[in-house]
Write a protein that holds these residues in place. Structure first.
Motif, PDB file in Angstrom:
ATOM      1  N   LYS A 109       0.852  -1.191   0.000  1.00 59.56           N
ATOM      2  CA  LYS A 109       0.000   0.000   0.000  1.00 59.56           C
ATOM      3  C   LYS A 109       0.888   1.241   0.000  1.00 59.56           C
ATOM      4  CE  LYS A 109      -4.372  -1.261   2.129  1.00 59.56           C
ATOM      5  NZ  LYS A 109      -5.260  -1.144   3.288  1.00 59.56           N
ATOM      6  N   HIS A 133       1.802  -6.737   6.487  1.00 56.99           N
ATOM      7  CA  HIS A 133       0.354  -6.866   6.480  1.00 56.99           C
ATOM      8  C   HIS A 133      -0.077  -8.287   6.838  1.00 56.99           C
ATOM      9  CE1 HIS A 133      -3.485  -7.812   4.384  1.00 56.99           C
ATOM     10  NE2 HIS A 133      -3.855  -6.813   5.160  1.00 56.99           N
ATOM     11  N   ARG A 137      -2.331  -9.299   9.951  1.00 50.91           N
ATOM     12  CA  ARG A 137      -3.688  -9.748   9.628  1.00 50.91           C
ATOM     13  C   ARG A 137      -3.970 -11.145  10.191  1.00 50.91           C
ATOM     14  NH1 ARG A 137      -7.841  -8.590   5.159  1.00 50.91           N
ATOM     15  NH2 ARG A 137      -8.889 -10.566   4.942  1.00 50.91           N
ATOM     16  N   PHE A 144     -11.827 -12.766  13.445  1.00 49.77           N
ATOM     17  CA  PHE A 144     -12.984 -12.491  12.584  1.00 49.77           C
ATOM     18  C   PHE A 144     -13.539 -13.752  11.911  1.00 49.77           C
ATOM     19  CE2 PHE A 144     -13.947  -7.985  12.357  1.00 49.77           C
ATOM     20  CZ  PHE A 144     -12.843  -7.407  12.961  1.00 49.77           C
ATOM     21  N   ALA A 310     -13.116   1.331  10.839  1.00 54.96           N
ATOM     22  CA  ALA A 310     -13.434   0.664   9.567  1.00 54.96           C
ATOM     23  C   ALA A 310     -14.869   0.160   9.551  1.00 54.96           C
ATOM     24  CB  ALA A 310     -12.471  -0.493   9.326  1.00 54.96           C
ATOM     25  N   THR A 314     -18.872   2.715   7.309  1.00 53.21           N
ATOM     26  CA  THR A 314     -19.198   1.844   6.182  1.00 53.21           C
ATOM     27  C   THR A 314     -20.557   1.164   6.374  1.00 53.21           C
ATOM     28  OG1 THR A 314     -17.837   0.258   7.355  1.00 53.21           O
ATOM     29  CG2 THR A 314     -16.854   1.311   5.434  1.00 53.21           C
ATOM     30  N   PRO A 379     -19.963   3.255   0.366  1.00 53.99           N
ATOM     31  CA  PRO A 379     -19.426   3.736   1.644  1.00 53.99           C
ATOM     32  C   PRO A 379     -17.933   4.049   1.588  1.00 53.99           C
ATOM     33  CG  PRO A 379     -19.880   1.378   1.764  1.00 53.99           C
ATOM     34  CD  PRO A 379     -20.347   1.838   0.423  1.00 53.99           C
ATOM     35  N   GLY A 448     -13.636  -4.363  -1.080  1.00 54.89           N
ATOM     36  CA  GLY A 448     -12.292  -4.189  -1.601  1.00 54.89           C
ATOM     37  C   GLY A 448     -11.867  -5.439  -2.353  1.00 54.89           C
ATOM     38  N   CYS A 454     -11.752  -6.660   3.112  1.00 54.86           N
ATOM     39  CA  CYS A 454     -12.321  -6.285   4.408  1.00 54.86           C
ATOM     40  C   CYS A 454     -12.406  -7.498   5.349  1.00 54.86           C
ATOM     41  CB  CYS A 454     -13.721  -5.730   4.173  1.00 54.86           C
ATOM     42  SG  CYS A 454     -14.599  -5.345   5.691  1.00 54.86           S
ATOM     43  N   LEU A 459     -19.378  -9.738   9.609  1.00 53.71           N
ATOM     44  CA  LEU A 459     -20.012  -8.996  10.706  1.00 53.71           C
ATOM     45  C   LEU A 459     -20.970  -7.933  10.157  1.00 53.71           C
ATOM     46  CD1 LEU A 459     -19.878  -8.713  13.819  1.00 53.71           C
ATOM     47  CD2 LEU A 459     -18.171  -6.930  13.483  1.00 53.71           C
ATOM     48  N   PHE A 497     -11.829   9.064   2.629  1.00 56.08           N
ATOM     49  CA  PHE A 497     -11.715   7.615   2.597  1.00 56.08           C
ATOM     50  C   PHE A 497     -13.111   6.989   2.630  1.00 56.08           C
ATOM     51  CE2 PHE A 497     -10.613   3.270   3.304  1.00 56.08           C
ATOM     52  CZ  PHE A 497      -9.561   3.126   2.418  1.00 56.08           C
TER      53      PHE A 497
HETATM   54  C1  HEM Z   1     -20.699  -2.440   4.726  1.00 50.60           C
HETATM   55  C2  HEM Z   1     -19.693  -2.418   5.556  1.00 50.60           C
HETATM   56  C3  HEM Z   1     -18.234  -2.413   5.171  1.00 50.60           C
HETATM   57  C4  HEM Z   1     -17.645  -2.087   3.985  1.00 50.60           C
HETATM   58  C5  HEM Z   1     -18.321  -1.660   2.694  1.00 50.60           C
HETATM   59  C6  HEM Z   1     -16.212  -2.226   4.164  1.00 50.60           C
HETATM   60  C7  HEM Z   1     -15.272  -1.977   3.181  1.00 50.60           C
HETATM   61  C8  HEM Z   1     -13.911  -2.191   3.326  1.00 50.60           C
HETATM   62  C9  HEM Z   1     -12.939  -2.003   2.283  1.00 50.60           C
HETATM   63  C10 HEM Z   1     -13.246  -1.499   0.877  1.00 50.60           C
HETATM   64  C11 HEM Z   1     -11.729  -2.342   2.786  1.00 50.60           C
HETATM   65  C12 HEM Z   1     -10.400  -2.327   2.043  1.00 50.60           C
HETATM   66  C13 HEM Z   1      -9.684  -1.011   2.230  1.00 50.60           C
HETATM   67  C14 HEM Z   1      -8.368  -0.948   1.466  1.00 50.60           C
HETATM   68  O1  HEM Z   1      -8.120  -1.717   0.550  1.00 50.60           O
HETATM   69  O2  HEM Z   1      -7.606  -0.061   1.820  1.00 50.60           O
HETATM   70  C15 HEM Z   1     -11.928  -2.734   4.161  1.00 50.60           C
HETATM   71  C16 HEM Z   1     -10.927  -3.146   5.007  1.00 50.60           C
HETATM   72  C17 HEM Z   1     -11.133  -3.455   6.334  1.00 50.60           C
HETATM   73  N1  HEM Z   1     -12.337  -3.504   7.001  1.00 50.60           N
HETATM   74 FE1  HEM Z   1     -14.141  -3.168   6.215  1.00 50.60          FE
HETATM   75  N2  HEM Z   1     -15.973  -2.615   5.446  1.00 50.60           N
HETATM   76  C18 HEM Z   1     -17.176  -2.751   6.103  1.00 50.60           C
HETATM   77  C19 HEM Z   1     -17.376  -3.132   7.411  1.00 50.60           C
HETATM   78  C20 HEM Z   1     -16.377  -3.490   8.286  1.00 50.60           C
HETATM   79  C21 HEM Z   1     -16.598  -3.884   9.656  1.00 50.60           C
HETATM   80  C22 HEM Z   1     -17.955  -4.018  10.334  1.00 50.60           C
HETATM   81  C23 HEM Z   1     -15.358  -4.103  10.206  1.00 50.60           C
HETATM   82  C24 HEM Z   1     -15.003  -4.523  11.604  1.00 50.60           C
HETATM   83  C25 HEM Z   1     -15.699  -4.246  12.670  1.00 50.60           C
HETATM   84  C26 HEM Z   1     -14.371  -3.864   9.159  1.00 50.60           C
HETATM   85  C27 HEM Z   1     -13.013  -4.004   9.318  1.00 50.60           C
HETATM   86  C28 HEM Z   1     -12.090  -3.860   8.301  1.00 50.60           C
HETATM   87  C29 HEM Z   1     -10.665  -4.049   8.496  1.00 50.60           C
HETATM   88  C30 HEM Z   1      -9.962  -4.433   9.792  1.00 50.60           C
HETATM   89  C31 HEM Z   1     -10.056  -3.798   7.258  1.00 50.60           C
HETATM   90  C32 HEM Z   1      -8.570  -3.850   6.914  1.00 50.60           C
HETATM   91  C33 HEM Z   1      -8.241  -5.211   6.317  1.00 50.60           C
HETATM   92  C34 HEM Z   1      -6.800  -5.342   5.908  1.00 50.60           C
HETATM   93  O3  HEM Z   1      -6.130  -4.349   5.645  1.00 50.60           O
HETATM   94  O4  HEM Z   1      -6.337  -6.488   5.840  1.00 50.60           O
HETATM   95  N3  HEM Z   1     -15.026  -3.491   8.017  1.00 50.60           N
HETATM   96  N4  HEM Z   1     -13.274  -2.641   4.463  1.00 50.60           N
END
Ligand code: HEM
Length: 523
Positions: A109, A133, A137, A144, A310, A314, A379, A448, A454, A459, A497
């Motif tokens: 990244k 990463h 992770r 998760f 995160a 979203t 989002p 993503g 994600c 969840l 973001f």
């Molecule tokens: C509709 C709901 C959600 C959407 C649309 C969404 C979307 C995303 C996207 C697009 C990414 C990738 C970001 C990137 O590439 O930089 C991401 C990463 C992540 N999301 Fe979500 N997210 C949602 C809900 C959640 C929830 C509820 C949690 C936890 C409580 C969460 C935790 C994370 C984490 C920890 C990452 C980083 C993963 C990594 O870098 O390996 N997300 N999310």
């Protein structure tokens, strides 16, 4: 003779030369970027190829900032599927091009994009290299896992029920669902991370102040990205009283920081759970095989902060989108209610309780509603940039050299009429046919792409299914109608973001019966 300027000129020309030198350097850089740079052949606006200031203008100033994502869409309309969006980055809008995420085992990244935006919080989502990463992770992924999420199902259901109870009690009131859904998402995320939610749903105003403060912080993050990452650390180091004076919202940020600090510290100091008893998220990281430097307080705090951040905006934005569409279309709302009603009646006949996640997933219209929400909510309007360090990539006739920042935006695919017919319309029916659903699912990418997908998708999906079924199901006990709400009140406009609307958020009037009464200005 002046040893600094041996040609005997006076001070004035020295000043001129001192000013000229940076101008000449800047000019040479621009000429290089336009001629010899490996991306010089990639189409795109002249100014964007010359300088990062072009992007900074759209991100920080134009129409209140956070608008480069719209300008990038405009560039694609003008120049085609591949464009140079700043001197060092290309953006591709092609639903079938995925190479940089496929090679994500080697992609990293870009630091300037993520780290400067999120600040110095060493978490999984900002880990620059693939190796770091993966290391971070690993244990999070264990936490998760589906089986662990199932363990927290009663906590998640309790938060959704709490929201419904508050709405039921708000008969005649106007409620900001944008705020209420943010509280729900925060309590679900914190309930999952710590076993006990932070209690945002108990806040009388659905914690509007906190939600406003999140907006302020992420907007500052965008400024920080374009000021060499200096702004956020400066803000974080300000004494609370000064920060509050600059912007009252920062008081709430401090409150959140304190709450998270005490939760993380408490978890770190908890005795190890008895065998078979659940570990919370922090305990899971502490008990993992991460090296000691990855288990320090700043690391665990950063991880917690990033997971909560995160998960909040979203999920809430997705629920807002679904609700706004349903409340604007009585026919679809009726169809949803009919399906939920029939399923609930069938379950009651078999002596079952309320519909659970496993039941809801089998309902085609409900699933269509959730999928359309995930497709249209937008989002994260942000592009998701990656750098493939050790390999050139190809897009059609263009070679993109190793080390180039490459990005795509999932919303481009979601809005592509070649994939989703009538892309702007909320059409749950498009997911009904199993064959078609299989095809569309390949292009539904709200989470993503690649190795950085994600972590919270299950969840969030559970949260969305349960919320939709309880808010619109026959047992809800209340109705909602849009209150003085236009699209611009809830449709993402600014990209910090996450996506944020221009207007006041989605507001509804609650009524116990179908008849909308004259209510109090509300919550
Ligand atoms: C509709 C709901 C959600 C959407 C649309 C969404 C979307 C995303 C996207 C697009 C990414 C990738 C970001 C990137 O590439 O930089 C991401 C990463 C992540 N999301 Fe979500 N997210 C949602 C809900 C959640 C929830 C509820 C949690 C936890 C409580 C969460 C935790 C994370 C984490 C920890 C990452 C980083 C993963 C990594 O870098 O390996 N997300 N999310």
């Amino acid at each position: 003779m002046n040893i600094l300027w041996p040609y005997g000129l006076s001070g004035a020309p020295i000043l001129v030369y001192l000013l000229l030198i940076p101008c000449l350097v800047a000019l040479s850089v621009v000429v290089y970027r336009l001629t010899l740079h490996p991306l010089a052949r990639i189409p795109g606006p002249f100014l964007a190829a010359c300088t990062g200031l072009y992007e900074a203008y759209y991100e920080c100033i134009k129409d209140g900032g956070g608008r480069y994502w719209v300008e990038i869409q405009e560039m694609h309309r003008r120049y085609g599927p591949i464009v140079r969006i700043n001197p060092w980055e290309v953006h591709i809008a092609d639903p079938d091009w995925n190479a940089v995420y496929k090679y994500s085992a080697r992609a990293s990244k870009p630091r300037w994009f993520y780290f400067r935006f999120f600040g110095k919080f060493p978490s999984t989502n900002v880990a620059e290299s693939h190796a770091l990463h993966q290391l971070r992770r690993g244990p999070l992924q264990v936490y998760f896992a589906s089986s662990n999420i199932q363990r927290y199902m009663p906590t998640i259901v309790a938060q959704v029920d709490k929201l419904c109870a508050r709405l039921r009690a708000a008969d005649g009131c106007v409620v900001s669902l944008s705020d209420a859904f943010r509280c729900l998402a925060t309590d679900v995320a914190t309930g999952f991370a710590f076993g006990a939610p932070f209690g945002h749903l108990d806040e009388p105003t659905f914690d509007r102040e906190f939600n406003v403060s999140v907006r302020t912080v992420v907007k500052t993050g965008t400024w920080s990205r374009h000021t060499f990452g200096l702004l956020l650390p400066m803000l974080h180091s300000l004494p609370e009283s000064v920060a509050k004076k600059m912007n009252p919202a920062f008081g709430r940020v401090k409150w959140m920081k304190d709450t998270m600090t005490s939760c993380v510290q408490r978890s770190m100091n908890k005795p190890e759970p008895a065998p078979g008893s659940p570990y919370d998220m922090v305990q899971t990281l502490v008990a993992s095989s991460l090296p000691p430097e990855e288990k320090t307080f700043p690391r665990l705090f950063s991880e917690t902060r990033s997971v909560i951040m995160a998960g909040t905006e979203t999920t809430a934005t997705t629920l807002v989108c679904i609700t706004a569409h349903l409340l604007s279309d009585p026919f679809k709302l009726h169809k949803l209610r009919a399906e939920l009603g029939a399923a609930e009646a069938a379950k009651q006949e078999q002596g079952g309780g309320p519909l659970e996640y496993a039941d809801l997933r089998e309902l085609p219209f409900v699933t269509g509603v959730i999928n359309e929400g995930l497709r249209l909510a937008n989002p994260t309007p942000s592009r998701l940039p990656r750098v493939c360090e050790d390999q050139d990539l190809r897009y059609k006739n263009y070679v993109i050299p190793a080390g180039t920042t490459i990005s795509t935006t999932t919303q481009d695919t979601h809005n592509d009429g070649r994939v989703f017919a009538h892309p702007q319309s909320f059409l749950p029916e498009r997911w009904a046919d199993p064959e078609e659903r299989r095809r569309l699912n390949r292009y539904l990418q709200p989470w993503g792409r690649g190795a950085r997908l994600c972590l919270g998708m299950e969840l969030a999906t559970i949260d969305a299914y349960l919320a939709v079924s309880r808010l619109f199901g026959p047992g809800a006990g209340f109705d909602m109608s849009l209150y003085d709400t236009q699209d611009e009140d809830w449709v993402p406009y600014h990209e910090w973001f996450a996506g944020f609307p221009k207007g006041r958020g989605l507001r509804v009037r609650i009524s116990r019966s179908k008849e909308v009464g004259h209510g109090k200005e509300g919550i």
